[in-house]
Design a protein around this motif. Structure first.
Motif, PDB file in Angstrom:
ATOM      1  N   GLU A 206       0.836  -1.207   0.000  1.00  0.00           N
ATOM      2  CA  GLU A 206       0.000   0.000   0.000  1.00  0.00           C
ATOM      3  C   GLU A 206       0.869   1.255   0.000  1.00  0.00           C
ATOM      4  OE1 GLU A 206      -3.856  -1.807   2.455  1.00  0.00           O
ATOM      5  OE2 GLU A 206      -2.562  -0.280   3.363  1.00  0.00           O
ATOM      6  N   MET A 207       1.947   1.213   0.791  1.00  0.00           N
ATOM      7  CA  MET A 207       2.876   2.340   0.827  1.00  0.00           C
ATOM      8  C   MET A 207       3.597   2.482  -0.516  1.00  0.00           C
ATOM      9  SD  MET A 207       5.953   3.007   3.555  1.00  0.00           S
ATOM     10  CE  MET A 207       6.967   4.491   3.462  1.00  0.00           C
ATOM     11  N   ALA A 208       3.956   1.344  -1.127  1.00  0.00           N
ATOM     12  CA  ALA A 208       4.630   1.362  -2.438  1.00  0.00           C
ATOM     13  C   ALA A 208       3.738   2.003  -3.495  1.00  0.00           C
ATOM     14  CB  ALA A 208       5.006  -0.061  -2.842  1.00  0.00           C
ATOM     15  N   LYS A 209       2.452   1.678  -3.469  1.00  0.00           N
ATOM     16  CA  LYS A 209       1.524   2.274  -4.441  1.00  0.00           C
ATOM     17  C   LYS A 209       1.493   3.794  -4.298  1.00  0.00           C
ATOM     18  CE  LYS A 209      -1.792  -1.530  -4.997  1.00  0.00           C
ATOM     19  NZ  LYS A 209      -3.195  -1.942  -4.748  1.00  0.00           N
ATOM     20  N   ARG A 210       1.467   4.278  -3.065  1.00  0.00           N
ATOM     21  CA  ARG A 210       1.426   5.731  -2.852  1.00  0.00           C
ATOM     22  C   ARG A 210       2.686   6.398  -3.386  1.00  0.00           C
ATOM     23  NH1 ARG A 210      -0.751   3.986   2.154  1.00  0.00           N
ATOM     24  NH2 ARG A 210       1.232   4.374   3.233  1.00  0.00           N
TER      25      ARG A 210
ATOM     26  N   VAL B   2      13.118   1.672  -8.294  1.00  0.00           N
ATOM     27  CA  VAL B   2      14.043   0.939  -7.447  1.00  0.00           C
ATOM     28  C   VAL B   2      14.133   1.569  -6.052  1.00  0.00           C
ATOM     29  CG1 VAL B   2      16.091   2.228  -8.191  1.00  0.00           C
ATOM     30  CG2 VAL B   2      16.344  -0.117  -7.341  1.00  0.00           C
ATOM     31  N   ASP B   3      13.995   2.924  -6.020  1.00  0.00           N
ATOM     32  CA  ASP B   3      14.030   3.607  -4.719  1.00  0.00           C
ATOM     33  C   ASP B   3      12.778   3.328  -3.902  1.00  0.00           C
ATOM     34  OD1 ASP B   3      15.683   6.589  -6.052  1.00  0.00           O
ATOM     35  OD2 ASP B   3      16.495   4.683  -5.311  1.00  0.00           O
ATOM     36  N   VAL B   4      11.659   3.125  -4.588  1.00  0.00           N
ATOM     37  CA  VAL B   4      10.410   2.797  -3.883  1.00  0.00           C
ATOM     38  C   VAL B   4      10.572   1.496  -3.113  1.00  0.00           C
ATOM     39  CG1 VAL B   4       7.986   2.109  -4.183  1.00  0.00           C
ATOM     40  CG2 VAL B   4       8.914   4.060  -5.464  1.00  0.00           C
ATOM     41  N   GLY B   5      11.163   0.498  -3.765  1.00  0.00           N
ATOM     42  CA  GLY B   5      11.375  -0.779  -3.101  1.00  0.00           C
ATOM     43  C   GLY B   5      12.206  -0.643  -1.851  1.00  0.00           C
ATOM     44  N   MET B   6      13.290   0.131  -1.948  1.00  0.00           N
ATOM     45  CA  MET B   6      14.168   0.324  -0.794  1.00  0.00           C
ATOM     46  C   MET B   6      13.464   1.113   0.309  1.00  0.00           C
ATOM     47  SD  MET B   6      17.859   1.013  -2.623  1.00  0.00           S
ATOM     48  CE  MET B   6      18.750   0.897  -1.076  1.00  0.00           C
ATOM     49  N   GLU B   7      12.627   2.056  -0.091  1.00  0.00           N
ATOM     50  CA  GLU B   7      11.925   2.899   0.873  1.00  0.00           C
ATOM     51  C   GLU B   7      10.989   2.091   1.765  1.00  0.00           C
ATOM     52  OE1 GLU B   7      11.201   6.719   2.511  1.00  0.00           O
ATOM     53  OE2 GLU B   7      12.636   6.153   0.949  1.00  0.00           O
TER      54      GLU B   7
ATOM     55  N   ASN C  94      16.352  -5.590  -2.320  1.00  0.00           N
ATOM     56  CA  ASN C  94      16.555  -6.286  -3.589  1.00  0.00           C
ATOM     57  C   ASN C  94      15.379  -5.973  -4.518  1.00  0.00           C
ATOM     58  OD1 ASN C  94      16.019  -8.714  -5.407  1.00  0.00           O
ATOM     59  ND2 ASN C  94      18.099  -9.169  -4.675  1.00  0.00           N
ATOM     60  N   TYR C  95      15.642  -5.280  -5.651  1.00  0.00           N
ATOM     61  CA  TYR C  95      14.552  -4.866  -6.541  1.00  0.00           C
ATOM     62  C   TYR C  95      13.770  -6.042  -7.128  1.00  0.00           C
ATOM     63  CZ  TYR C  95      11.868  -3.151 -10.433  1.00  0.00           C
ATOM     64  OH  TYR C  95      10.838  -2.902 -11.294  1.00  0.00           O
ATOM     65  N   PRO C  96      14.434  -7.105  -7.653  1.00  0.00           N
ATOM     66  CA  PRO C  96      13.657  -8.236  -8.188  1.00  0.00           C
ATOM     67  C   PRO C  96      12.691  -8.827  -7.157  1.00  0.00           C
ATOM     68  CG  PRO C  96      15.938  -8.399  -8.895  1.00  0.00           C
ATOM     69  CD  PRO C  96      15.885  -7.289  -7.891  1.00  0.00           C
ATOM     70  N   HIS C  97      13.135  -8.869  -5.894  1.00  0.00           N
ATOM     71  CA  HIS C  97      12.260  -9.399  -4.843  1.00  0.00           C
ATOM     72  C   HIS C  97      11.070  -8.478  -4.629  1.00  0.00           C
ATOM     73  CE1 HIS C  97      10.975 -11.530  -1.334  1.00  0.00           C
ATOM     74  NE2 HIS C  97      11.157 -10.480  -0.550  1.00  0.00           N
ATOM     75  N   PHE C  98      11.324  -7.172  -4.609  1.00  0.00           N
ATOM     76  CA  PHE C  98      10.239  -6.199  -4.466  1.00  0.00           C
ATOM     77  C   PHE C  98       9.234  -6.335  -5.608  1.00  0.00           C
ATOM     78  CE2 PHE C  98       9.083  -1.823  -6.070  1.00  0.00           C
ATOM     79  CZ  PHE C  98       7.932  -1.704  -5.303  1.00  0.00           C
ATOM     80  N   SER C  99       9.753  -6.435  -6.858  1.00  0.00           N
ATOM     81  CA  SER C  99       8.880  -6.552  -8.032  1.00  0.00           C
ATOM     82  C   SER C  99       8.025  -7.816  -7.963  1.00  0.00           C
ATOM     83  CB  SER C  99       9.732  -6.558  -9.304  1.00  0.00           C
ATOM     84  OG  SER C  99       8.914  -6.601 -10.451  1.00  0.00           O
ATOM     85  N   LYS C 100       8.651  -8.911  -7.497  1.00  0.00           N
ATOM     86  CA  LYS C 100       7.941 -10.185  -7.389  1.00  0.00           C
ATOM     87  C   LYS C 100       6.808 -10.095  -6.359  1.00  0.00           C
ATOM     88  CE  LYS C 100       8.758 -15.080  -6.319  1.00  0.00           C
ATOM     89  NZ  LYS C 100       9.793 -16.090  -5.934  1.00  0.00           N
ATOM     90  N   ILE C 101       7.107  -9.495  -5.190  1.00  0.00           N
ATOM     91  CA  ILE C 101       6.095  -9.349  -4.136  1.00  0.00           C
ATOM     92  C   ILE C 101       4.972  -8.428  -4.603  1.00  0.00           C
ATOM     93  CG2 ILE C 101       5.667  -8.456  -1.803  1.00  0.00           C
ATOM     94  CD1 ILE C 101       7.160 -11.085  -1.780  1.00  0.00           C
ATOM     95  N   PHE C 102       5.356  -7.327  -5.255  1.00  0.00           N
ATOM     96  CA  PHE C 102       4.344  -6.368  -5.734  1.00  0.00           C
ATOM     97  C   PHE C 102       3.376  -7.040  -6.704  1.00  0.00           C
ATOM     98  CE2 PHE C 102       3.146  -1.910  -6.104  1.00  0.00           C
ATOM     99  CZ  PHE C 102       2.415  -1.911  -7.270  1.00  0.00           C
TER     100      PHE C 102
END
Length: 343
Positions: free
Chosen positions: A293-297, A307-312, A317-325
């Motif tokens: 929800e925070m990533a969407k905002r 890539v900064d959104v994932g870290m925030e 790890n960006y691929p992991h963030f993309s997979k979860i999203f």
């Protein structure tokens, strides 16, 4: 004419060393207090001066408090030793008990805790004191029971006060002081959690026998449990609102279920069960949903790189963030932005 008592203070922190030495000097004109910054210097002073008492910190350079206590015990000079330490050093300080340590005090030490110790160890020749190891163990268990509102556990702990390990041979006056010391130490432990502020009250002047003193101890422990219930709203819902608020405030951090359970004073298994019951999600599912929800905002803000959104939100790890999203939304972060018309 009374012989002046010699007390050595050992602490590597100048302010604490000076403050404790000053408190001891104010205690009585019949006491001489002096100080050194570490255990190595203390050993040399003890051999030269042979003090009546030693107050020592735990963590010090050159020679720590545990090693110093061992040296004092081996000297066999009948020196009474008191350990002073920070809240987090309890387990380490316990090891000193095997070397005949008489008392264990938590920093910051005030005259309310210090002077009764000086009374007992300097001037009362035949004092039946409680077992320091049993006392420390009881404090740890009492803190846990209060924080978890474990009334059955509190009942079991109170029963131990009729046993020899806690107060068996103490007279009424000594018992009164011991209970006062216990309550002050327990307040320090509870307040060290930095969530609520507790305060203790001394035994009433009308408490003249052991039963009345035990009743005062019981009433204080029950009162603190009641305070916790009131602060938490008196029901499970407010506890979990507090837990969710804490998770939300630390959403980008790798906090564990155990850490959150401890924060709100519940056993991890109990917390996990009721968290799911009240949110219809596990702890992991809830945290993941809040992160997305925070990533969407953040993705709705064009100046944020994906890539900064994932870290925030806590995914290094960006691929992991993309997979979860994509797992949570059905689309990738890039597709989500495209859907919003953001390039």
């Amino acid at each position: 004419m009374d012989v002046m008592k010699q007390i050595l203070v050992v602490d590597d922190e100048p302010m604490i060393r000076a403050g404790l030495t000053k408190l001891i000097k104010h205690y009585s004109q019949g006491v001489h207090a002096y100080a050194v910054p570490n255990g190595a210097e203390a050993v040399a002073e003890i051999r030269k001066q042979k003090p009546d008492m030693v107050f020592t910190d735990i963590r010090m350079p050159k020679m720590d408090g545990l090693e110093l206590c061992r040296h004092i015990a081996e000297m066999n000079l009948n020196i009474r030793t008191v350990v002073i330490s920070g809240y987090g050093d309890f387990t380490y300080a316990q090891k000193c008990l095997t070397y005949g340590v008489k008392e264990y005090l938590l920093k910051p030490v005030t005259e309310l805790e210090l002077y009764p110790v000086l009374d007992r160890l300097l001037y009362q020749e035949k004092v039946h004191s409680l077992s320091v190891s049993a006392y420390s163990e009881w404090l740890e268990q009492a803190e846990t029971a209060i924080w978890s509102a474990d009334f059955e556990g509190i009942d079991r702990l109170l029963l131990r006060w009729s046993g020899d390990d806690l107060c068996g041979a103490l007279d009424t006056e000594q018992l009164e002081q011991t209970i006062a010391d216990v309550l002050k130490a327990l307040v320090k432990k509870l307040n060290a959690r930095e969530l609520y502020q507790f305060a203790d009250t001394p035994p009433p002047k009308s408490a003249k026998n052991r039963d009345e003193l035990f009743k005062h101890l019981e009433s204080e422990l029950i009162h603190w449990c009641g305070q916790l219930a009131q602060w938490r709203g008196g029901n499970q819902k407010s506890v979990f609102e507090e837990a969710k608020s804490y998770i939300d405030d630390h959403i980008a951090e790798e906090i564990s279920l155990e850490a959150v359970a401890e924060r709100v004073g519940l056993a991890p298994t109990y917390f996990s069960y009721f968290f799911k019951k009240m949110t219809n999600e596990t702890f992991v599912q809830y945290r993941m949903r809040k992160r997305i929800e925070m990533a969407k905002r953040l993705l709705e803000l064009p100046h944020y790189k994906i890539v900064d959104v994932g870290m925030e939100i806590g995914y290094q790890n960006y691929p992991h963030f993309s997979k979860i999203f994509k797992k949570m939304t059905g689309i990738s972060p890039t597709e989500y932005r495209q859907m919003l018309g953001i390039k």
